[in-house]
Design a protein around this motif. Structure first.
Motif, PDB file in Angstrom:
ATOM      1  N   VAL A   9       0.855  -1.187   0.000  1.00 60.81           N
ATOM      2  CA  VAL A   9       0.000   0.000   0.000  1.00 60.81           C
ATOM      3  C   VAL A   9       0.890   1.236   0.000  1.00 60.81           C
ATOM      4  O   VAL A   9       1.876   1.300   0.746  1.00 60.81           O
ATOM      5  N   SER A  10       0.529   2.206  -0.844  1.00 61.13           N
ATOM      6  CA  SER A  10       1.264   3.471  -0.903  1.00 61.13           C
ATOM      7  C   SER A  10       0.308   4.636  -0.726  1.00 61.13           C
ATOM      8  O   SER A  10      -0.850   4.582  -1.137  1.00 61.13           O
ATOM      9  N   LEU A  17       3.032  -0.103   3.255  1.00 60.72           N
ATOM     10  CA  LEU A  17       3.143  -1.543   3.474  1.00 60.72           C
ATOM     11  C   LEU A  17       3.987  -2.158   2.372  1.00 60.72           C
ATOM     12  O   LEU A  17       3.804  -1.853   1.190  1.00 60.72           O
ATOM     13  N   HIS A  18       4.900  -3.038   2.774  1.00 65.26           N
ATOM     14  CA  HIS A  18       5.835  -3.659   1.831  1.00 65.26           C
ATOM     15  C   HIS A  18       5.643  -5.173   1.848  1.00 65.26           C
ATOM     16  O   HIS A  18       6.348  -5.888   2.557  1.00 65.26           O
ATOM     17  N   GLY A  19       4.651  -5.676   1.144  1.00 62.67           N
ATOM     18  CA  GLY A  19       4.491  -7.124   1.019  1.00 62.67           C
ATOM     19  C   GLY A  19       4.039  -7.806   2.291  1.00 62.67           C
ATOM     20  O   GLY A  19       4.619  -8.817   2.709  1.00 62.67           O
ATOM     21  N   VAL A  20       2.987  -7.289   2.906  1.00 64.84           N
ATOM     22  CA  VAL A  20       2.470  -7.874   4.156  1.00 64.84           C
ATOM     23  C   VAL A  20       1.650  -9.124   3.847  1.00 64.84           C
ATOM     24  O   VAL A  20       0.738  -9.102   3.019  1.00 64.84           O
ATOM     25  N   SER A  41      -2.330   0.659  11.257  1.00 67.93           N
ATOM     26  CA  SER A  41      -3.638   1.211  10.856  1.00 67.93           C
ATOM     27  C   SER A  41      -3.862   1.065   9.360  1.00 67.93           C
ATOM     28  O   SER A  41      -4.985   0.796   8.914  1.00 67.93           O
ATOM     29  N   THR A  42      -2.798   1.230   8.577  1.00 61.54           N
ATOM     30  CA  THR A  42      -2.914   1.069   7.124  1.00 61.54           C
ATOM     31  C   THR A  42      -3.345  -0.349   6.770  1.00 61.54           C
ATOM     32  O   THR A  42      -4.159  -0.553   5.857  1.00 61.54           O
ATOM     33  N   ARG A  45      -7.014  -0.497   7.349  1.00 61.64           N
ATOM     34  CA  ARG A  45      -7.707   0.313   6.340  1.00 61.64           C
ATOM     35  C   ARG A  45      -7.732  -0.397   4.986  1.00 61.64           C
ATOM     36  O   ARG A  45      -8.706  -0.297   4.237  1.00 61.64           O
ATOM     37  N   ALA A  46      -6.673  -1.141   4.682  1.00 63.05           N
ATOM     38  CA  ALA A  46      -6.645  -1.906   3.428  1.00 63.05           C
ATOM     39  C   ALA A  46      -7.662  -3.047   3.468  1.00 63.05           C
ATOM     40  O   ALA A  46      -8.352  -3.320   2.482  1.00 63.05           O
ATOM     41  N   ILE A  47      -7.788  -3.699   4.618  1.00 62.16           N
ATOM     42  CA  ILE A  47      -8.745  -4.797   4.757  1.00 62.16           C
ATOM     43  C   ILE A  47     -10.179  -4.281   4.601  1.00 62.16           C
ATOM     44  O   ILE A  47     -11.008  -4.912   3.942  1.00 62.16           O
ATOM     45  N   SER A  48     -10.467  -3.114   5.184  1.00 63.21           N
ATOM     46  CA  SER A  48     -11.847  -2.606   5.158  1.00 63.21           C
ATOM     47  C   SER A  48     -12.139  -1.723   3.948  1.00 63.21           C
ATOM     48  O   SER A  48     -13.233  -1.172   3.833  1.00 63.21           O
ATOM     49  N   GLY A  49     -11.180  -1.595   3.019  1.00 62.85           N
ATOM     50  CA  GLY A  49     -11.438  -0.891   1.768  1.00 62.85           C
ATOM     51  C   GLY A  49     -11.311   0.617   1.836  1.00 62.85           C
ATOM     52  O   GLY A  49     -11.682   1.318   0.893  1.00 62.85           O
TER      53      GLY A  49
END
Length: 234
Positions: A9-10, A17-20, A41-42, A45-49
Motif C-alpha cells: 500500500v502506498s 506496506l511492503h508485502g504484508v 492502521s494502514t 484500512r486496506a482490509i476494510s477498503g
C-alpha cells in the motif's frame, strides 16, 4: 477466514506496506503490534477498503476483496472500529448505533444486536439519548465498538481501542474484547499496549516499517526477549 498475500500500500510516493502477508482463522483474536508509523492502521484500512492495495491480494472467506468498496466489505461481514473513534458528535448514542446497521434490513436482528451492544456497554444505555460528542473518551470508544458490532460482523477490526484511556477503562475494554470473541466474533486487534493485546490474543504479528518481521503464538511473543525489550518495556 482472512488472508493477506504480499500486500503493498502506498500513499502517493510513500510506501506504507511492503508485502504484508498474514492469516486469521475463524474464532481467533489476532493482534498486530509495532511502533507508531509501522503500518498497523494502514493494514486495517486496506482490509476494510478505506485504502486499496497497489499489489497483492486480500481474501475474506476465499473471496477476493482487494479492490472492493468499504460498503461491499461491510456487507460481507467485516466491521471496523477506527483509531480516534470517529463517532458522529452531533448525533445521539442511539443514532450512532443505528447507523452501524445501515446495510441491514432485518429489523428483528438489528434490535437483537442493539440490545447486545447496550448489554456489553452498559454506559451507553445510560447515555442513549445524549449526543456522542458529550461522551468521555472511554464512552466514545465503547460507542465506536458498539457501532461496528451493529453490522453483525464475522470479523471485527479494532484500531487502538485503549488509546488515551485510564487504566481501569483499559481493563474493561479488553474484558469486553474477550467477551465479543467468546460470542463468536473473530477479532483483529491493533494496539499500542502490546502486553494487554498479547494477553487476550491467540497469535500476533510484529510489524516494522511496513514489513512483518515476526509472527508467533501470543504466549511465545510474550516470552520473546527481543519483543520484551522493544514493545513490553522489560
Amino acid at each position: 477466514m482472512l488472508t493477506l498475500e504480499n500486500v503493498h500500500v502506498s500513499y502517493g510516493p510513500i510506501r506504507a506496506l511492503h508485502g504484508v502477508s498474514m492469516t486469521i482463522g475463524a474464532g481467533e483474536v489476532v493482534t498486530l503490534i509495532g511502533a507508531n508509523g509501522a503500518g498497523k492502521s494502514t493494514t486495517l484500512r486496506a482490509i476494510s477498503g478505506l485504502v486499496h492495495a497497489s499489489s497483492g491480494r486480500i481474501l475474506f472467506e476465499d473471496k477476493d476483496i482487494t479492490q472492493m468498496s468499504s460498503a461491499e466489505i461491510v456487507r460481507l461481514g467485516i466491521g471496523h472500529s477506527p483509531e480516534g473513534r470517529r463517532v458522529f458528535a452531533n448525533m445521539t448514542v442511539r443514532e450512532n448505533l443505528e447507523l452501524g446497521a445501515y446495510c441491514r434490513k432485518d429489523r428483528a436482528g438489528i434490535r437483537e444486536d442493539f440490545d447486545r451492544a447496550i448489554t456489553l456497554f452498559p454506559r451507553l444505555k445510560e447515555r442513549i439519548g445524549q449526543n456522542a460528542g458529550t461522551l468521555s473518551g472511554g464512552e466514545q470508544q465503547m460507542l465506536a465498538m458498539g457501532r461496528a458490532l451493529m453490522g453483525r460482523p464475522k470479523l471485527l477490526l479494532l484500531d487502538e481501542p485503549s488509546l488515551g484511556l485510564a487504566p481501569f477503562l483499559i481493563r474493561d475494554i479488553f474484558s469486553i474484547i474477550t467477551d465479543i470473541n467468546k460470542q463468536g466474533t473473530t477479532v483483529l486487534l491493533v494496539e499500542q499496549n502490546a502486553h494487554m493485546a498479547l494477553g487476550v490474543a491467540h497469535k500476533g504479528y510484529v510489524l516494522e516499517t511496513g514489513h512483518i518481521i515476526l509472527s508467533d503464538s501470543a504466549q511465545q511473543l510474550l516470552a520473546n526477549d527481543d519483543i520484551k525489550k522493544a514493545y513490553l518495556g522489560e
